[in-house]
Design a protein around this motif. Sequence first.
Motif, short mmCIF file in Angstrom:
data_model
loop_
_atom_site.label_atom_id
_atom_site.label_comp_id
_atom_site.label_asym_id
_atom_site.label_seq_id
_atom_site.Cartn_x
_atom_site.Cartn_y
_atom_site.Cartn_z
N TYR A 287 6.63 4.89 8.36
CA TYR A 287 6.88 6.32 8.16
C TYR A 287 7.81 6.56 6.97
O TYR A 287 8.62 7.46 6.97
CB TYR A 287 7.44 6.93 9.46
N ARG A 288 7.65 5.74 5.98
CA ARG A 288 8.43 5.87 4.75
C ARG A 288 7.47 5.80 3.57
O ARG A 288 6.50 5.04 3.61
CB ARG A 288 9.43 4.71 4.62
N ILE A 289 7.74 6.54 2.52
CA ILE A 289 6.92 6.46 1.32
C ILE A 289 7.51 5.38 0.41
O ILE A 289 8.64 5.51 -0.06
CB ILE A 289 6.88 7.82 0.60
N THR A 290 6.74 4.32 0.19
CA THR A 290 7.22 3.19 -0.63
C THR A 290 7.65 3.66 -2.02
O THR A 290 8.67 3.25 -2.56
CB THR A 290 6.11 2.13 -0.79
N GLU A 291 6.83 4.56 -2.59
CA GLU A 291 7.10 5.05 -3.95
C GLU A 291 8.47 5.74 -4.03
O GLU A 291 9.16 5.63 -5.03
CB GLU A 291 5.97 6.02 -4.36
N ASN A 292 8.85 6.43 -2.96
CA ASN A 292 10.17 7.06 -2.94
C ASN A 292 11.28 6.02 -3.00
O ASN A 292 12.30 6.23 -3.66
CB ASN A 292 10.35 7.90 -1.67
N GLU A 293 11.06 4.90 -2.30
CA GLU A 293 12.06 3.82 -2.33
C GLU A 293 12.19 3.28 -3.74
O GLU A 293 13.29 3.06 -4.24
CB GLU A 293 11.66 2.69 -1.36
N ASN A 294 11.04 3.10 -4.41
CA ASN A 294 11.06 2.61 -5.80
C ASN A 294 11.80 3.60 -6.70
O ASN A 294 12.61 3.22 -7.54
CB ASN A 294 9.63 2.44 -6.33
N LEU A 295 11.48 4.88 -6.51
CA LEU A 295 12.12 5.91 -7.34
C LEU A 295 13.62 5.94 -7.10
O LEU A 295 14.40 6.10 -8.03
CB LEU A 295 11.52 7.28 -7.03
N LYS A 296 14.01 5.76 -5.83
CA LYS A 296 15.44 5.76 -5.51
C LYS A 296 16.14 4.64 -6.25
O LYS A 296 17.24 4.82 -6.76
CB LYS A 296 15.64 5.64 -3.99
N GLU B 21 0.40 5.33 5.69
CA GLU B 21 -0.32 4.08 5.43
C GLU B 21 -1.23 4.22 4.20
O GLU B 21 -1.24 3.37 3.32
CB GLU B 21 -1.15 3.71 6.67
N THR B 22 -1.97 5.35 4.13
CA THR B 22 -2.85 5.53 2.98
C THR B 22 -2.04 5.77 1.70
O THR B 22 -2.39 5.30 0.64
CB THR B 22 -3.81 6.72 3.21
N THR B 23 -0.93 6.49 1.86
CA THR B 23 -0.10 6.79 0.69
C THR B 23 0.53 5.52 0.12
O THR B 23 0.67 5.37 -1.10
CB THR B 23 0.99 7.82 1.07
N ASN B 24 0.90 4.59 1.00
CA ASN B 24 1.56 3.37 0.54
C ASN B 24 0.59 2.26 0.14
O ASN B 24 1.01 1.23 -0.40
CB ASN B 24 2.49 2.84 1.64
N LEU B 25 -0.69 2.51 0.39
CA LEU B 25 -1.71 1.50 0.13
C LEU B 25 -1.68 0.99 -1.31
O LEU B 25 -1.80 -0.21 -1.58
CB LEU B 25 -3.09 2.11 0.43
N TYR B 26 -1.51 1.94 -2.23
CA TYR B 26 -1.53 1.64 -3.66
C TYR B 26 -0.51 0.56 -4.03
O TYR B 26 -0.84 -0.39 -4.75
CB TYR B 26 -1.23 2.92 -4.45
N GLU B 27 0.71 0.73 -3.52
CA GLU B 27 1.78 -0.23 -3.82
C GLU B 27 1.57 -1.54 -3.06
O GLU B 27 1.71 -2.62 -3.60
CB GLU B 27 3.14 0.35 -3.41
N LYS B 28 1.21 -1.37 -1.77
CA LYS B 28 1.16 -2.51 -0.85
C LYS B 28 0.09 -3.51 -1.29
O LYS B 28 0.28 -4.71 -1.25
CB LYS B 28 0.85 -1.98 0.55
N GLN B 29 -1.07 -2.99 -1.66
CA GLN B 29 -2.20 -3.89 -1.96
C GLN B 29 -2.27 -4.25 -3.44
O GLN B 29 -3.22 -4.89 -3.87
CB GLN B 29 -3.51 -3.23 -1.53
N HIS B 30 -1.28 -3.80 -4.23
CA HIS B 30 -1.30 -4.06 -5.68
C HIS B 30 -2.66 -3.69 -6.27
O HIS B 30 -3.31 -4.52 -6.91
CB HIS B 30 -0.95 -5.51 -5.98
#
Lengths: 339, 339
Positions: B4-13, B310-319
């Motif tokens: 329940y976290r957006i990976t991209e937000n963590e990167n941006l942070k 899950e779908t939003t984080n797919l891009y980062e997760k699966q490279h």
Amino acid sequence: MNHYRITENENLKSMVGSFSRAPFQLNAIFESDAELIGFNNDKILAITYDAIVEEIEEGLYEDAYQIGWMAITVSVSDLAAVGAKVLGVLLDLKVPKHFDAIRLKNLQQGINDACDFYGCYVFGGDTNKNNILQVGSTALGFCENKLMRKGLSASDVLYVSDNVGLGSSYAYSRFISNTKSEYLPKAKIKEGQLLSKFASSCIDTSDGLFPALCQLMEVNNLGFNLNILFKDMLHNSCLKICKETGLPHWIFMCGPHGEYELLFTIPLKNVQKFEDEAKRIHWRPIRLGEVTNKQKLLTNIDGISINPFETTNLYEKQHIKSPEQYMMELLKLDKEMRL
Amino acid sequence: MNHYRITENENLKSMVGSFSRAPFQLNAIFESDAELIGFNNDKILAITYDAIVEEIEEGLYEDAYQIGWMAITVSVSDLAAVGAKVLGVLLDLKVPKHFDAIRLKNLQQGINDACDFYGCYVFGGDTNKNNILQVGSTALGFCENKLMRKGLSASDVLYVSDNVGLGSSYAYSRFISNTKSEYLPKAKIKEGQLLSKFASSCIDTSDGLFPALCQLMEVNNLGFNLNILFKDMLHNSCLKICKETGLPHWIFMCGPHGEYELLFTIPLKNVQKFEDEAKRIHWRPIRLGEVTNKQKLLTNIDGISINPFETTNLYEKQHIKSPEQYMMELLKLDKEMRL
């Protein structure tokens, strides 16, 4: 080729000159370092965007801390030149996919230190993945008075905020002599705010002193009479190189890499008051000469006659490809002028 | 991985989270589409910078007119999502050295037409020479009321300004089916200004509907209950592709390329008044469901249970390296969800 026109301005006009300007914008194109927006009746908003692209690509800036510092300084200096108080910046960070963590930390430190130094904040911004590092910023501030490049009159006194040439001596160290050299210039925010009370025009020397003089001449359709020796306005780092190499002083004024000092004019009636106020904040600007309405030529310094439009346009005209070629072209000009 | 976290937000942070924020800034990081500055007591300044980099490099945008249009739309849409009136933009033009004159003209036309459409002006900007074309803009406006991503409450009604999925169907046409497709989305300025009177939260769908839903969920720590079929919120271009190919509807909601609609919530007490006012400007937003305080999961639409994080984080997760790979990963997810 017009000898009293800046070629780069013509190029820019063809890029962005066709867009319609806001009726509530106080400056036309080229008339000020930052865009001035008459938002309310009382205050003027000042906004500008500037990016570091070529400087990184060509290897002029390499150190990540320096790049961070410069990303803020380039836009904040434009606000200094319109006498603005800086509110904050938006970052434009284009960073390679696998960017070294230590370099990122240094980049952030440079940004943070610059913001602290200028008393401004990071509002937000945008991050993109890019092949090479490119950084920029939008700076937002407000002005109490309207200070632009445009506005000077004949007999106004011309000053520069401090010694110039650091931008060129730094480029010389990186590209020609391969020696170590410091370059973390500070935008002159405090000085700009003082100038907004007294000056009739102002521009920063981010592109070098001569290009800044040309911009003032072109936008005001007036000229300057300089009555100071080049060595008396040059940064120590330049004097040192000139002493070691015999290079002429004036070539350190040509840019295109400058040093973020302010070049400005003060009407005669304000000179005394301005100099007193400057002294009060321990600032000693350098008097260069005065505004003339006769011609656009800047003449007879160090016994040579220089047309700064010629040196400013050299880059475009000769299709300069390397720092060495640029230096050779400048030395050729020096020889011609001394004949 | 947190579901329940957006990976991209963590990167941006990690990129920009360490900078000190202005005490007079009304939004924290991620809390609004544009930065909100409490400049005077009466008005709120809204400012944002956004650039098109990956879209050009990956070939998603190719036509110069389209690139010009998008260079303005990307930042203006952020102002729409905070309900701002747009004053103008600063351009960030990074243009190859030998840029075709006709392409330049088309780029300028796209910029001009977008500014005309949004009733805003080009204040100025910066031009750099670059290996590839990269354009961006800073947009400046002001708001009468504070409208942010943050602010919604349980039982608020969730809407989207119009059908979504055009961003994805356009990307599908360019990358997968190689068919001709139009993409000149219009930022919802007029709608955003209306929303600033009634809405409790707003975000644009520039990254797609699911990522926008995730941002609202994450920043507000609440969830949504959607009670609409996907097909009833999908753009015709998506329905057409689904019909031809059998692709599931939901994958057109995943982004990362969106369509600049507005996703927003209206408190129950404002719903009637809002819908009346919307009708008056001939606008029919689509009701999607309501805000829940139970969980962050968005469930049971079209008989499947989707976690948009899950779908939003797919891009980062699966490279993800190609549009085809992304599509395959989404289809794999679809299969898993239907088991």
